[in-house]
Design an enzyme around this catalytic site. Sequence first.
Site, PDB file in Angstrom:
ATOM      1  N   PRO A  11       0.791  -1.226   0.000  1.00  0.00           N
ATOM      2  CA  PRO A  11       0.000   0.000   0.000  1.00  0.00           C
ATOM      3  C   PRO A  11       0.827   1.282   0.000  1.00  0.00           C
ATOM      4  O   PRO A  11       1.838   1.383   0.699  1.00  0.00           O
ATOM      5  CB  PRO A  11      -0.794  -0.096   1.308  1.00  0.00           C
ATOM      6  CG  PRO A  11      -0.889  -1.548   1.574  1.00  0.00           C
ATOM      7  CD  PRO A  11       0.361  -2.168   1.029  1.00  0.00           C
ATOM      8  N   ASN A  12       0.355   2.223  -0.777  1.00  0.00           N
ATOM      9  CA  ASN A  12       0.866   3.600  -0.864  1.00  0.00           C
ATOM     10  C   ASN A  12       2.209   3.740  -1.576  1.00  0.00           C
ATOM     11  O   ASN A  12       2.679   4.848  -1.792  1.00  0.00           O
ATOM     12  CB  ASN A  12       0.938   4.249   0.535  1.00  0.00           C
ATOM     13  CG  ASN A  12      -0.423   4.297   1.184  1.00  0.00           C
ATOM     14  OD1 ASN A  12      -1.372   4.797   0.583  1.00  0.00           O
ATOM     15  ND2 ASN A  12      -0.556   3.763   2.383  1.00  0.00           N
ATOM     16  N   ARG A  19       5.232  11.064  -2.140  1.00  0.00           N
ATOM     17  CA  ARG A  19       4.856  10.697  -0.772  1.00  0.00           C
ATOM     18  C   ARG A  19       6.036  10.920   0.174  1.00  0.00           C
ATOM     19  O   ARG A  19       7.059  10.236   0.071  1.00  0.00           O
ATOM     20  CB  ARG A  19       4.465   9.217  -0.742  1.00  0.00           C
ATOM     21  CG  ARG A  19       4.174   8.678   0.626  1.00  0.00           C
ATOM     22  CD  ARG A  19       4.109   7.148   0.624  1.00  0.00           C
ATOM     23  NE  ARG A  19       3.792   6.669   1.940  1.00  0.00           N
ATOM     24  CZ  ARG A  19       4.001   5.433   2.357  1.00  0.00           C
ATOM     25  NH1 ARG A  19       4.506   4.533   1.536  1.00  0.00           N
ATOM     26  NH2 ARG A  19       3.687   5.073   3.589  1.00  0.00           N
ATOM     27  N   TYR A  24      11.005   8.798   2.089  1.00  0.00           N
ATOM     28  CA  TYR A  24      11.039   7.700   1.113  1.00  0.00           C
ATOM     29  C   TYR A  24      11.852   8.014  -0.142  1.00  0.00           C
ATOM     30  O   TYR A  24      12.036   7.136  -0.992  1.00  0.00           O
ATOM     31  CB  TYR A  24       9.604   7.305   0.739  1.00  0.00           C
ATOM     32  CG  TYR A  24       8.826   6.779   1.925  1.00  0.00           C
ATOM     33  CD1 TYR A  24       9.224   5.611   2.567  1.00  0.00           C
ATOM     34  CD2 TYR A  24       7.704   7.452   2.422  1.00  0.00           C
ATOM     35  CE1 TYR A  24       8.533   5.125   3.665  1.00  0.00           C
ATOM     36  CE2 TYR A  24       7.000   6.972   3.520  1.00  0.00           C
ATOM     37  CZ  TYR A  24       7.421   5.807   4.137  1.00  0.00           C
ATOM     38  OH  TYR A  24       6.748   5.321   5.217  1.00  0.00           O
ATOM     39  N   ASN A  75       8.334  -5.413  -0.464  1.00  0.00           N
ATOM     40  CA  ASN A  75       8.159  -4.288   0.453  1.00  0.00           C
ATOM     41  C   ASN A  75       6.657  -4.201   0.682  1.00  0.00           C
ATOM     42  O   ASN A  75       5.911  -3.704  -0.176  1.00  0.00           O
ATOM     43  CB  ASN A  75       8.691  -2.990  -0.156  1.00  0.00           C
ATOM     44  CG  ASN A  75       8.526  -1.807   0.800  1.00  0.00           C
ATOM     45  OD1 ASN A  75       7.887  -1.932   1.854  1.00  0.00           O
ATOM     46  ND2 ASN A  75       9.081  -0.658   0.428  1.00  0.00           N
ATOM     47  N   ALA A  78       2.873  -0.672   4.918  1.00  0.00           N
ATOM     48  CA  ALA A  78       2.321  -0.742   6.276  1.00  0.00           C
ATOM     49  C   ALA A  78       1.830  -2.147   6.634  1.00  0.00           C
ATOM     50  O   ALA A  78       1.757  -2.499   7.820  1.00  0.00           O
ATOM     51  CB  ALA A  78       1.181   0.262   6.406  1.00  0.00           C
ATOM     52  N   HIS A  81       3.614  -4.500   9.160  1.00  0.00           N
ATOM     53  CA  HIS A  81       3.460  -4.435  10.619  1.00  0.00           C
ATOM     54  C   HIS A  81       2.143  -5.023  11.106  1.00  0.00           C
ATOM     55  O   HIS A  81       1.882  -5.044  12.305  1.00  0.00           O
ATOM     56  CB  HIS A  81       3.569  -2.971  11.078  1.00  0.00           C
ATOM     57  CG  HIS A  81       4.665  -2.217  10.386  1.00  0.00           C
ATOM     58  ND1 HIS A  81       5.993  -2.557  10.518  1.00  0.00           N
ATOM     59  CD2 HIS A  81       4.647  -1.159   9.515  1.00  0.00           C
ATOM     60  CE1 HIS A  81       6.725  -1.744   9.779  1.00  0.00           C
ATOM     61  NE2 HIS A  81       5.935  -0.887   9.161  1.00  0.00           N
ATOM     62  N   ASP A  88       1.661 -15.695   6.524  1.00  0.00           N
ATOM     63  CA  ASP A  88       1.243 -17.092   6.323  1.00  0.00           C
ATOM     64  C   ASP A  88       1.387 -17.515   4.865  1.00  0.00           C
ATOM     65  O   ASP A  88       1.795 -18.645   4.578  1.00  0.00           O
ATOM     66  CB  ASP A  88      -0.219 -17.288   6.756  1.00  0.00           C
ATOM     67  CG  ASP A  88      -0.360 -17.448   8.265  1.00  0.00           C
ATOM     68  OD1 ASP A  88       0.669 -17.576   8.964  1.00  0.00           O
ATOM     69  OD2 ASP A  88      -1.509 -17.443   8.749  1.00  0.00           O
ATOM     70  N   HIS A 101      12.767  -2.393   2.812  1.00  0.00           N
ATOM     71  CA  HIS A 101      12.110  -1.140   3.198  1.00  0.00           C
ATOM     72  C   HIS A 101      12.996   0.019   2.774  1.00  0.00           C
ATOM     73  O   HIS A 101      14.220  -0.031   2.955  1.00  0.00           O
ATOM     74  CB  HIS A 101      11.872  -1.074   4.711  1.00  0.00           C
ATOM     75  CG  HIS A 101      10.994  -2.179   5.183  1.00  0.00           C
ATOM     76  ND1 HIS A 101       9.642  -2.183   4.951  1.00  0.00           N
ATOM     77  CD2 HIS A 101      11.277  -3.336   5.803  1.00  0.00           C
ATOM     78  CE1 HIS A 101       9.132  -3.306   5.423  1.00  0.00           C
ATOM     79  NE2 HIS A 101      10.095  -4.026   5.942  1.00  0.00           N
ATOM     80  N   LEU A 102      12.371   1.059   2.244  1.00  0.00           N
ATOM     81  CA  LEU A 102      13.121   2.254   1.838  1.00  0.00           C
ATOM     82  C   LEU A 102      13.703   2.953   3.063  1.00  0.00           C
ATOM     83  O   LEU A 102      14.874   3.327   3.102  1.00  0.00           O
ATOM     84  CB  LEU A 102      12.188   3.205   1.088  1.00  0.00           C
ATOM     85  CG  LEU A 102      11.682   2.666  -0.251  1.00  0.00           C
ATOM     86  CD1 LEU A 102      10.303   3.211  -0.555  1.00  0.00           C
ATOM     87  CD2 LEU A 102      12.659   3.003  -1.357  1.00  0.00           C
ATOM     88  N   SER A 103      12.874   3.164   4.066  1.00  0.00           N
ATOM     89  CA  SER A 103      13.311   3.833   5.293  1.00  0.00           C
ATOM     90  C   SER A 103      13.854   2.785   6.263  1.00  0.00           C
ATOM     91  O   SER A 103      13.593   1.582   6.111  1.00  0.00           O
ATOM     92  CB  SER A 103      12.131   4.573   5.922  1.00  0.00           C
ATOM     93  OG  SER A 103      11.104   3.660   6.290  1.00  0.00           O
ATOM     94  N   ARG A 108      12.342   4.556  13.319  1.00  0.00           N
ATOM     95  CA  ARG A 108      11.065   5.271  13.247  1.00  0.00           C
ATOM     96  C   ARG A 108      10.161   4.894  14.429  1.00  0.00           C
ATOM     97  O   ARG A 108      10.649   4.398  15.442  1.00  0.00           O
ATOM     98  CB  ARG A 108      10.425   4.991  11.886  1.00  0.00           C
ATOM     99  CG  ARG A 108      11.338   5.445  10.729  1.00  0.00           C
ATOM    100  CD  ARG A 108      10.702   5.254   9.387  1.00  0.00           C
ATOM    101  NE  ARG A 108       9.514   6.093   9.255  1.00  0.00           N
ATOM    102  CZ  ARG A 108       8.580   5.921   8.313  1.00  0.00           C
ATOM    103  NH1 ARG A 108       8.714   4.931   7.429  1.00  0.00           N
ATOM    104  NH2 ARG A 108       7.535   6.718   8.256  1.00  0.00           N
ATOM    105  N   ARG A 112       6.537   0.472  13.974  1.00  0.00           N
ATOM    106  CA  ARG A 112       7.174  -0.001  12.735  1.00  0.00           C
ATOM    107  C   ARG A 112       8.325  -0.962  13.018  1.00  0.00           C
ATOM    108  O   ARG A 112       8.940  -1.502  12.091  1.00  0.00           O
ATOM    109  CB  ARG A 112       7.705   1.181  11.912  1.00  0.00           C
ATOM    110  CG  ARG A 112       6.617   2.084  11.373  1.00  0.00           C
ATOM    111  CD  ARG A 112       7.204   3.161  10.460  1.00  0.00           C
ATOM    112  NE  ARG A 112       6.327   4.319  10.415  1.00  0.00           N
ATOM    113  CZ  ARG A 112       5.300   4.459   9.570  1.00  0.00           C
ATOM    114  NH1 ARG A 112       5.032   3.525   8.686  1.00  0.00           N
ATOM    115  NH2 ARG A 112       4.551   5.548   9.612  1.00  0.00           N
TER     116      ARG A 112
HETATM  117  C1  DQA Z   1       8.024   1.139   4.329  1.00  0.00           C
HETATM  118  C2  DQA Z   1       7.988   1.341   5.846  1.00  0.00           C
HETATM  119  C3  DQA Z   1       6.598   1.116   6.393  1.00  0.00           C
HETATM  120  O1  DQA Z   1       6.584   1.323   7.803  1.00  0.00           O
HETATM  121  C4  DQA Z   1       5.624   2.082   5.755  1.00  0.00           C
HETATM  122  O2  DQA Z   1       4.309   1.840   6.225  1.00  0.00           O
HETATM  123  C5  DQA Z   1       5.677   2.054   4.274  1.00  0.00           C
HETATM  124  C6  DQA Z   1       6.977   1.980   3.622  1.00  0.00           C
HETATM  125  C7  DQA Z   1       9.380   1.524   3.732  1.00  0.00           C
HETATM  126  O3  DQA Z   1       9.645   1.145   2.593  1.00  0.00           O
HETATM  127  O4  DQA Z   1      10.183   2.206   4.373  1.00  0.00           O
HETATM  128  O5  DQA Z   1       4.666   2.177   3.591  1.00  0.00           O
HETATM  129  O6  DQA Z   1       7.798  -0.232   4.049  1.00  0.00           O
END
Ligand code: DQA
Length: 146
Positions: A11-12, A19, A24, A75, A78, A81, A88, A101-103, A108, A112
């Site tokens: 997502p996102n 964003r 990111y 990746n 969210a 978490h 599964d 993960h990018l971050s 954080r 997370r």
């Molecule tokens: C993420 C880290 C997650 O906590 C966050 O919800 C994301 C991006 C990252 O790539 O750093 O959507 O997966």
Amino acid sequence: MTKSILVINGPNLNLLGTREPEIYGADTLDDIKNMMTSKASPLDLAIDFRQSNVEGEIVNWIQEARTDFDAIIINAGALTHTSVAIMDALLAVDKPTIEVHLSNIFKREEFRHHSYISAAAVGMITGFGAIGYLMAIDAVTDIVKQ
Ligand code: DQA
């Protein structure tokens, strides 16, 4: 022989580039896809790069890996978490999985710091921005070419 790698973005991540770029980075998801494809082709890896905002769709894609892919790079955004369903699915298909993960999720918010994906992954690459996806190709190459 060409190995097939399924790359899943949750997502996102379709909003990358606009964003929260201070967290990111400025690369779009298309930029990342192009970087991965360029790196993968001389290594004889075929990349199938996907993004979804829908948990069930991601579960379906992971299940496809049982028959159609040699490894997974994920990746989960969210859903990292929260999603027992994705964990599964990864455990069920039992294909080598690299978590990206990018971050740096450990720098954080506390919520997370826990990843359901990690229980099903060979390892995690976190905090290197878009380059982390290329590091995941290095990791996966070693595993699938063995
Ligand atoms: C993420 C880290 C997650 O906590 C966050 O919800 C994301 C991006 C990252 O790539 O750093 O959507 O997966």
